[in-house]
Every structure is written in C-alpha cells, then in structure tokens.
Design an enzyme around this catalytic site. Sequence first.
Site, PDB file in Angstrom:
ATOM      1  N   CYS A   1       3.942   3.033  -7.338  1.00 18.96           N
ATOM      2  CA  CYS A   1       3.281   4.086  -6.561  1.00 18.96           C
ATOM      3  C   CYS A   1       3.635   5.482  -7.048  1.00 18.96           C
ATOM      4  O   CYS A   1       2.946   6.448  -6.719  1.00 18.96           O
ATOM      5  CB  CYS A   1       3.633   3.939  -5.084  1.00 18.96           C
ATOM      6  SG  CYS A   1       5.409   3.882  -4.783  1.00 18.96           S
TER       7      CYS A   1
ATOM      8  N   GLU B   1       4.171   3.821   3.333  1.00 20.53           N
ATOM      9  CA  GLU B   1       4.248   4.285   1.953  1.00 20.53           C
ATOM     10  C   GLU B   1       2.956   3.853   1.279  1.00 20.53           C
ATOM     11  O   GLU B   1       2.764   2.680   0.970  1.00 20.53           O
ATOM     12  CB  GLU B   1       5.448   3.672   1.237  1.00 20.53           C
ATOM     13  CG  GLU B   1       5.592   4.170  -0.195  1.00 20.53           C
ATOM     14  CD  GLU B   1       6.532   3.322  -1.022  1.00 20.53           C
ATOM     15  OE1 GLU B   1       6.218   3.107  -2.210  1.00 20.53           O
ATOM     16  OE2 GLU B   1       7.545   2.863  -0.472  1.00 20.53           O
TER      17      GLU B   1
ATOM     18  N   GLU C   1      -6.146   6.254  -8.060  1.00 22.65           N
ATOM     19  CA  GLU C   1      -4.903   5.741  -8.621  1.00 22.65           C
ATOM     20  C   GLU C   1      -5.230   4.631  -9.624  1.00 22.65           C
ATOM     21  O   GLU C   1      -5.840   3.631  -9.273  1.00 22.65           O
ATOM     22  CB  GLU C   1      -4.024   5.201  -7.500  1.00 22.65           C
ATOM     23  CG  GLU C   1      -2.607   4.889  -7.913  1.00 22.65           C
ATOM     24  CD  GLU C   1      -1.730   4.521  -6.722  1.00 22.65           C
ATOM     25  OE1 GLU C   1      -0.513   4.697  -6.812  1.00 22.65           O
ATOM     26  OE2 GLU C   1      -2.283   4.048  -5.701  1.00 22.65           O
TER      27      GLU C   1
ATOM     28  N   LYS D   1       6.218  -9.845   6.223  1.00 24.45           N
ATOM     29  CA  LYS D   1       4.973 -10.386   5.691  1.00 24.45           C
ATOM     30  C   LYS D   1       4.833  -9.910   4.237  1.00 24.45           C
ATOM     31  O   LYS D   1       4.393  -8.799   3.987  1.00 24.45           O
ATOM     32  CB  LYS D   1       3.791  -9.908   6.542  1.00 24.45           C
ATOM     33  CG  LYS D   1       2.462 -10.592   6.211  1.00 24.45           C
ATOM     34  CD  LYS D   1       1.753  -9.858   5.096  1.00 24.45           C
ATOM     35  CE  LYS D   1       0.522 -10.625   4.624  1.00 24.45           C
ATOM     36  NZ  LYS D   1       0.020 -10.068   3.345  1.00 24.45           N
TER      37      LYS D   1
END
Length: 562
Positions: A344, A310, A441, A235
């Site tokens: 990331c 993750e 973030e 997906k």
Amino acid sequence: MVIPARIAATALRTSKSNLLLHRPAQHPRIIHPSITLHARQMSMDAQSVAARLNSSGFLRTQGLIGGRWVDAYSGSTFKVHNPSTGEVIANVACMGRRETDDAIASAYDSFSCTSLQTDFMCGVLLGVNVLLARGANAYVIGTKNLILMDGFNMLFDLIISHKDELAQLMTLEQGKPLKEAIGEVTYGASFIEFFAEEAKRVYGDIIPSTLADRRLFVLKQVGPALACGCTVVIKPSELTPLTALAAAELSLQAGIPAGVVNVVMGNAPDIGDALLESPQVRKITFTGSTAVGKKLMAGAASTVKKVSLELGGNAPCIIFDDADLEAAIKGTLATKFRNSGQTCVCANRIIVQEGIYEKFANAFSKAVQNLKVGDGYGEGVEQGPLINEAAIEKVESLVQDAVSKGAKVLLGGKRHSLGMTFYEPTVISDVKNEMLISREEVFGPVAPLLQFKTEEEAIRIANDTNAGLAAYIFTTNISRCWRVSEALEYGIVGVNEGLVSTEVAPFGGVKQSGLGREGSKYGMDEYLEHFQKLVNEKRYCELYAGWLLRASAIKLYVRRDI
C-alpha cells in the site's frame, strides 16, 4: 492487522532450543487433520516446503473457533494457489455466517470469562499481525485493561525461532521473494516487544478541576488494543489465508486460551454481514481497498462500531534536481518494487524535476533491468509474481491506457517469459497526471515517470488525488525538505528514504486512505475509550486518598468493560 491476545499465566516459558511447532501433549485439543497437497508441477523447493509445513502441523486448512480447528458446516472448501506455478497448495474450509456467529460467540464468552480478567499475560501476540498478510482483518469483540505480566517473550521466541518456516509459507502462498518474507516476519516480531512495553503505560490521568474540591479521572479504557487482552475474530484474505492460520497455531502454542483468537475465512459477504450486524462486535479493523472500506464504514453505522481502516494509496515519489542521484535511485527502487509493487505504500508516481529527468530515467531503467525475476525460493530473486490473474490484467490495462495516450515504455511493459502472473519490471516515461496510471493504484511492478518544473507544481501533482497514505521526497536542501513535507497531504512522508515502516512510528493515511494509526504509542490510542470519573474530595476524601495510595503502591489499574 490486529491480534490482541491474552496469555495463560500457566504457560511455560520455553527456551528457543526447546521450541516445537507441534506439541500434542501440551495441547491435546488440537488435532492436525491430514491435508492433501496438490503439487503436480510445483518446483521441488516449493513441494518440499509444503510437505515439511504439513508434517509439522503448520499448514492449517480449517478455521479456529473456540480453541478447536473446525471445518465448514457445509463441508465446502476453496483452493489456495501458489502464484508462481498456478498449482493448488491446499483446500481450505469455506466458512460463512454460521461459523462467524460461532466465532463471535466464542470470543464474547471468552472475554466475559472471569479468569481472563486477572490471570493472563499480555503482549505476546502483538507482532503476529504482520504475519497475517496484508489482506487479514481483525474484528474485535472487546477488552479489559489488564496488568502487564512477565512472559511476553514466549511468542517472540516462537516467531523468531520459526521465522524461516513462516517466511517459506508466506512465499508459498503469496509469491514474494523469501528474503523479503523473512524480513517481514522479523518486522512483525518487533511489535511484540514494543507494544508489550507500551501496555504498561495504559492508565488514567488525574486532571485538576476548576472546582477546588473535585478531581477528574480520565480513564483510558482499552478497546481492541494489541497489548491489552482483546478477544478477536480474524478474517484473512481468501488468497492468502495460510499464514494467518499458522499465526493462530502459534497463538495456541503460546498459551492463548480457547476462544480468545478465532479465525474464519471463505464467503466474504456472509462473514462481513455477520460481523457488521452483531452488537457484540465493538470494533472493526480492515486493510484493503477503499471501496470495501467505505462499505464497512456504512455497515458499521447501524451498530455504531468503531473502525480503523488502512485503505488504498497513490504514493508520489518526488525527485528534485538537487537530489543525490544514487540515493534517489536506491530509495525509489526500494519503495516501488518491494513485493513486486504490491504494497500500500509503494511509489505509484515518480515525479522528477526537469533538470534531472533524462539522467534519472536512464540510470533508474538500468537499475530496474538488473532486478532478478523468478520463483520466490530462487537464489537472488528480487521480484516474484503478482497475486493472481486479475492483478496482472489490471496492470496490463493501465500500461496500455498510458501508451495509447502518449507514454513511452523504456523497459518491460509486458508479461514475463516465465508465464503465469509474472510481469516484467517496467519503466514508463512521458506519463501525464491525467492518465489512469496516475489516478489509480497500480499495485504492480510498473514505475511511471512524470516531469515537473517548479516545487509548487510538484506539490500540486502529488496532492492531486483522493489518496493520502505515503509520499517520498529526495532532495539535499534541508529547507525544501521541511517545506515540501509539510505541504504534502499524506500521513507518512519519507525524506531521502524509501522504506518508511517501523513499529515505533504511527502508520496511517489521510483523505480516502483510511482512518486511524498503527504502531507507536499513538497506535494504542486507536483502541482506547476515555471515561470521566468525578470525585467529591470533601465527601470521599478518605476513600479517595486510600485508593491513590494503593494505586501508587501496586500499580492498580481501574477496569471497566467497554
């Protein structure tokens, strides 16, 4: 992202010079539909790339289920945009629960197929995970532990031979500079060789028992392992599905049997619910936000699925007084501004010791000022756009919050004159650990500079977060390098280096940055189940000895379904 694969034993080993992206004679079941490209104001480079990818069959807009490219049952679609221009690249099938149920059934049936148990070559699709972009996620049905057979170089050749096309597609839908996209494709291909070889070492151990007449067999049963023939439902992100679909096309060309690799995209809640509720889905891997990762963990509990996650990061980059200034600037640029800060493991907080703070801030700002911003196809471009309007609005709000609380903008701090979702590479000084830009973030081209006095203070600031994915240290003191790296609560620590990703090392975080590891032999362990087999040597001595002899002679692997 994980794309375990089984490759047909009858697949041809094709030389690089003879590779074709579209071979209808070899794959008559594949139909390339006509695709309407929306490019009113796209640059000529982007326009020609889109047309060329379309004519080659690389630009896919349908889902892949059971080896067939299919539309959504409803016929509905969603638009994929070029973030550099805002124009629509293509309309992609918008799928939901029904299509996902079909994909699960297809993967489950393919996994159960007898021919898949012995006749397929493993390890050829191992590197495509990176090509799916960071938003692609694989939902694994199951696997069998297979004997690794020769032939895994076929897909490696396909990827390397067509790395330019894959990179161009990545730049088209994501916006990252073309040079960077080519590097990502090459990085992905490196996983093919590594994990195909690592698959040979998935076997059981013989452990001495406390009882003289018994032995314990620990059989590592491979779950959704890259190298061991899983069937999967992928997906991808609705923002960047085209690269995932191109990777699926390559899997068919490499000889992956129908139903082993399936791709659905569209209504994320419906697709997610179908995957979480199905007892046939045995494992979920996910790359994305911590908030969504927590929801997936909760949803997976009802059927006790294994999960690998993750999730978000808040990477500190610590610059000590004794650091090599040139190396620190080069490394910090690499880890902060890669893909315009949209990875990331990008440095989110640059923590500089007071003795070098002003000198570093000035030199770093000059280096950032030289970064060229523009369309990813442009010559020498190092910074592309952010992925969408929501991303740039988040960056703006974090910068505004920091400035309102006393931070100073040394460079940038606003939208770029190019318009769309381009944002100026930005450096902000006098940032405090309490500001939102230090707590969340950023995921954009903004470098916040924080100041510290002592080593202990730097460690405290760095660890003061729920995230724990990556961290960076710049120092010439070897004792400090070990001391600080061991004190940092992060899964990955780079010392005097800003680029930390490699297929031979475990990649993953601690705390709320996720579960599990990707890459290296430890990445294989994430997809293994351990079983115990107890053999009574007195009763079955002859059978046991014969089995060991055969296992040694022909490298027989004991198989058991998950």
